[in-house]
Design a protein around this motif. Structure first.
Motif, short mmCIF file in Angstrom:
data_model
loop_
_atom_site.label_atom_id
_atom_site.label_comp_id
_atom_site.label_asym_id
_atom_site.label_seq_id
_atom_site.Cartn_x
_atom_site.Cartn_y
_atom_site.Cartn_z
N LEU B 52 -16.51 -6.76 17.46
CA LEU B 52 -16.86 -8.16 17.72
C LEU B 52 -17.82 -8.64 16.62
N ALA B 53 -17.50 -9.78 15.99
CA ALA B 53 -18.35 -10.36 14.96
C ALA B 53 -19.69 -10.76 15.57
N PRO B 54 -20.73 -10.78 14.76
CA PRO B 54 -22.05 -11.14 15.29
C PRO B 54 -22.05 -12.50 16.00
N ASP B 55 -21.25 -13.44 15.50
CA ASP B 55 -21.20 -14.75 16.18
C ASP B 55 -20.11 -14.78 17.26
N ALA B 56 -19.49 -13.63 17.51
CA ALA B 56 -18.49 -13.50 18.58
C ALA B 56 -17.32 -14.47 18.41
N SER B 57 -17.02 -14.79 17.16
CA SER B 57 -15.98 -15.80 16.93
C SER B 57 -14.58 -15.18 16.76
N ASN B 58 -14.50 -13.88 16.72
CA ASN B 58 -13.22 -13.25 16.37
C ASN B 58 -12.54 -12.52 17.53
N ALA B 59 -12.81 -12.97 18.75
CA ALA B 59 -12.26 -12.27 19.91
C ALA B 59 -10.92 -12.85 20.35
N VAL B 60 -10.01 -11.97 20.66
CA VAL B 60 -8.68 -12.36 21.16
C VAL B 60 -8.47 -11.67 22.50
N LEU B 61 -8.03 -12.44 23.47
CA LEU B 61 -7.70 -11.86 24.78
C LEU B 61 -6.20 -11.69 24.90
N VAL B 62 -5.78 -10.49 25.19
CA VAL B 62 -4.37 -10.20 25.44
C VAL B 62 -4.20 -9.99 26.94
N CYS B 63 -3.25 -10.70 27.51
CA CYS B 63 -3.05 -10.64 28.98
C CYS B 63 -1.75 -9.90 29.28
N HIS B 64 -1.82 -8.98 30.22
CA HIS B 64 -0.62 -8.15 30.47
C HIS B 64 0.28 -8.74 31.56
N ALA B 65 1.50 -8.25 31.58
CA ALA B 65 2.51 -8.69 32.54
C ALA B 65 2.44 -7.83 33.81
#
Lengths: 387, 387
Positions: B52-65
Motif C-alpha cells: 500500500l502506498a503511503p497515501d493509500a492511493s494504489n489500492a484495488v479491491l477484487v470481489c469474488h464470485a
C-alpha cells in the motif's frame, strides 16, 4: 406436498382407461431389447383419431416426447390428467386432419401411461418391476410401435411425426423401417444426443436418485406421499428451465414477487412459485423410474450406432422430410437440426428446413403449432402425391 | 463419496490460515443487516498482494464470485484448497500489477472461507449458526468490505473489480460509496438478477434442501461423510452446466464414453464423470448453508432497490468503468451487460463496452483473462490519470 401424492404418478392397471386401447406386443415370444435381455410381456397403450382407410394408406404415427403420452389429442378427463399435448395439430380440418387421416399415438415402451414400464407388474414376480426394469432404447420403442402397426394392419405410415424424443423415434423409424415410412416430420430433435443434453439428463437422474424415498427404484409399495416426488420435482424444475428461455422468463416473471419482497430463503419470486408448481405437477402424473429410463434412452440415442455413423445411416431415408428448429432452443440447439437437415440433403433426401423464429425455446415444438401446421400439411400433401 | 467428506467444506477456526488475514468488522457494535436483524460479530478474511502506498492511493479491491474466496492469487497449499482464481490477472507485471498496486480480496460475509458465515460459531450459543444464520445481501457484503477498507486506511479504491457476484459487489460499491471508488471493472454481471438466474438459484436450493442430511441447515455436528454433500453436488452440477456452453461441451466431451458404451443408468459418458467430479469437488470445499445464502443474495440483488430504479441508482456513478460480456454466456446474458453499459452511458458515465467472443459461457470471466487484461490495464491507467 408429499401427503397428497401416491407413490407413483404412473397409470396402473385398474385405473380408468380413458381413450386408451391396448396392444399386446408379445403374444407368443419375449420382447428382445437392444441392450440385451428381454421382457416377458410388452403391452403398448395407444390412441387413435379418424378412420383407417380400407387400404390402410392414410395412417400417421405421432411420437411423444419425454413426459408426453398417447393422449396427443383430446380433453383432460377420466383416465387423462392432461389435455392432448398436440390438440392444435390433430383434429378435423387441422394439419393432421382426422377427416382424412388415421392418426395413432402410442405411449412409449418404458413409459408410465399404460405401456409396459417400470411401474408395470413383472409377471415373473407379480410385483412391479421397479429397479429391475431394464434400460430401453429409442430403437426398442420403435420396434414396439412396429408391432402395433402390424396389429393395426398398417404396412406403411403416410408420415411419422415427432418433436424432441418423438423426433428421435421418427428418425429411427425412417432408418429401421425405411419402407414403412412415406414422410418424416422432425421438430426440435437431433440425430444424436449432445454432451449438453446428456449433462442435463444426468443431473436430473442424480436428483431423483438422491431422494431417499426413491429407494433405488423400489418405491411402489410406499405409503401415499412417501414416493420420490421431491427428487422428481427437482429434476422436472431443471428440465423446465432448459425447455424455456431467458426471453420468456423475463417477459413472464422478471422480478415479480409472489406476495411481498422479503430477505428470506423461502420462495419469494413468481418464477420460484412457477417452478415449484411444475415440479409438483409432474410428480403427480409421472413415474420416477420411467423418467430415468426415458432420459437415458435419449442419452443413448445415436442414429449412427452400429450403422457406420449418422451420415451413413441417413442414406436409408428416401422420403420427403421437414426438419423444424426453434431459434431460441437452448437444449436441442438449432445447430443440431441444421446438421440433421444438411446430412439428409447430403444423403440425397428431400428435406425442408423450417426455421421458427420464436422465444419459446425447446417447448416451441409444443407451442408454435401455428408455424408447424402449414409445413406439416405440405408434407402430408407431398407424401400423398408420391403414393 | 460420502465417507471421505467432513460435515462441511467450510474453513473453520483452527484450520490452517494460509495467506489469510482477519479483520474484525464489529469491534464495538453489532453488524446491522439490510434485511433487518444483526450479527453480534463479523470477521472478514482477506488477502493482499503488493504494498500500500503511503497515501493509500494504489489500492484495488477484487470481489469474488459465488464459490470463490479471498485466494484470488497464489498457489494451492496449506489453508488454500485451490490456486488463486484470478492468478493470470494479479501479480507483478500483470493487469493488476502488484509491483504498483495494493490488491485486496476478501471472503464475502456469509461465505465459508474464513469470513463470518453459517458455519461460524454464534457467540450467543457457542455453536455454529446453521439454520439461524440470516439472509445477507450484496449490500451487506459491501458494508463489511468498507469496514475492512477503513481498517486498512484506504479511503478510496483505485478500482473495484469483479465478475458475476463479484461484479454485483463492485456495482454496489460504486453506488453505496461513490466517493470511495475511482474506477469500476465489471465482468459477466448484472444490475439486477433475472428470472432465469433466480430460477437456477431456486433449483439449486431445492436440491440442497431435499438432501435429508441437510437437516434444515443444522448439520455441523454430523459425523464425517454425513453432511449434505449429495444435495450440494447436484446443485453444483447444474450450476456447472449453466456456467459453460454447448460449444465447449461438444468440443470437450461430445459422446465420448468413460469406459465402454453400455445400456445402463450408471454414468457412461465422459460428461457425466466430469459433472460428478465437479459436484464432489465443491462439496469438499464449500458449505451448503453458505451456498444457499450467497445464491439468495444474488437473487435479491437489484441495484435500483430503494433508489428509484437502476437508471436512477447509476446516476451516482461518476467514474470510468468497463462492462465486459462473454457472448456465449447463457446465465448472465450479454443483454444484461449491454443494458448496464447503456444505462451507465445514459447516466453520464464513461463506460467502455468489452465484447469477448468466446465459447466459454459464464465461466469466460475466469478463463478469458487474456481478453480482460488489456482492458483492465487501460482502466487502471485511466483512473490514475484522474487522480
Amino acid at each position: 406436498m408429499d401427503q397428497e401424492l401416491p407413490a407413483t404418478g404412473a397409470w396402473r392397471a385398474g385405473d380408468p382407461v380413458g381413450e386408451r386401447k391396448f396392444h399386446n406386443a408379445t403374444p407368443d415370444r419375449r420382447f428382445q431389447l437392444e441392450g440385451g435381455g428381454s421382457l416377458p410381456e410388452v403391452v403398448i397403450a395407444y390412441e387413435t383419431w379418424g378412420e383407417l382407410a380400407p387400404d390402410a394408406s392414410n395412417a400417421v404415427l405421432v411420437c411423444h416426447a419425454l413426459t408426453g403420452d398417447s393422449h396427443a389429442a383430446g380433453r383432460m378427463g377420466e383416465g387423462h390428467v392432461t389435455d392432448g399435448w398436440w390438440n392444435d395439430l390433430i383434429g378435423p380440418g387441422k394439419a393432421l386432419d382426422t377427416d382424412e387421416l388415421f392418426v395413432v399415438c402410442s405411449n412409449v415402451l418404458g413409459g408410465c401411461q399404460g405401456s409396459t414400464g417400470p411401474a408395470s407388474i413383472d409377471p415373473g414376480t407379480s410385483a412391479p418391476y421397479g429397479s429391475s426394469f431394464p434400460v430401453v432404447s429409442i430403437r426398442d420403442m420403435v420396434r414396439a410401435q412396429a408391432s402395433l402397426a402390424d396389429s393395426l394392419g398398417i404396412d406403411a405410415w403416410q408420415s411419422v411425426v415427432g418433436g424432441s424424443m418423438g423426433g428421435m423415434q421418427a428418425l429411427e423409424w425412417s432408418v429401421m423401417y425405411p419402407h414403412r415410412v412415406r414422410s418424416l416430420a422432425l421438430a426440435s430433435t437431433t440425430a444424436e444426443a449432445s454432451a449438453l443434453q446428456i449433462a442435463w439428463s444426468h443431473i436430473g437422474r442424480m436428483a431423483v436418485e438422491a431422494d431417499p424415498r426413491f429407494r433405488s427404484g423400489d418405491y411402489y409399495e410406499a405409503e401415499p406421499g412417501d414416493g420420490p416426488h421431491r427428487g422428481l420435482a427437482v429434476a422436472r424444475m431443471l428440465a423446465q428451465v432448459t425447455y424455456r428461455s431467458d426471453e420468456v422468463f423475463t417477459e413472464r416473471f422478471h422480478r415479480t414477487v409472489i406476495d411481498q419482497f422479503q430477505f428470506s430463503l423461502e420462495p419469494t419470486f413468481d418464477v420460484e412459485g412457477y417452478l415449484d408448481h411444475h415440479g409438483l405437477k409432474l410428480a403427480r402424473r409421472f413415474d420416477a423410474n420411467s423418467y430415468l429410463r426415458l432420459n437415458r434412452a435419449m442419452d443413448l440415442h445415436d442414429l449412427g450406432r452400429g450403422r457406420g455413423g449418422v451420415p451413413q445411416a441417413l442414406k436409408r431415408v428416401e422420403v420427403p422430410s421437414i426438419v423444424a428448429t426453434v431459434r431460441s432452443d437452448g437444449l436441442y440447439l438449432p445447430r443440431q437440426q441444421k446438421d440433421l437437415h444438411e446430412q439428409l440433403v447430403a444423403a440425397g433426401s428431400d428435406s425442408t428446413w423450417v426455421d421458427i423464429d420464436s422465444p419459446h425455446g425447446h417447448d416451441g415444438f409444443l407451442l408454435e403449432t401455428a408455424a408447424l401446421a402449414p409445413r406439416i400439411s405440405d408434407l402430408i400433401n407431398k407424401s400423398q402425391e408420391t403414393l
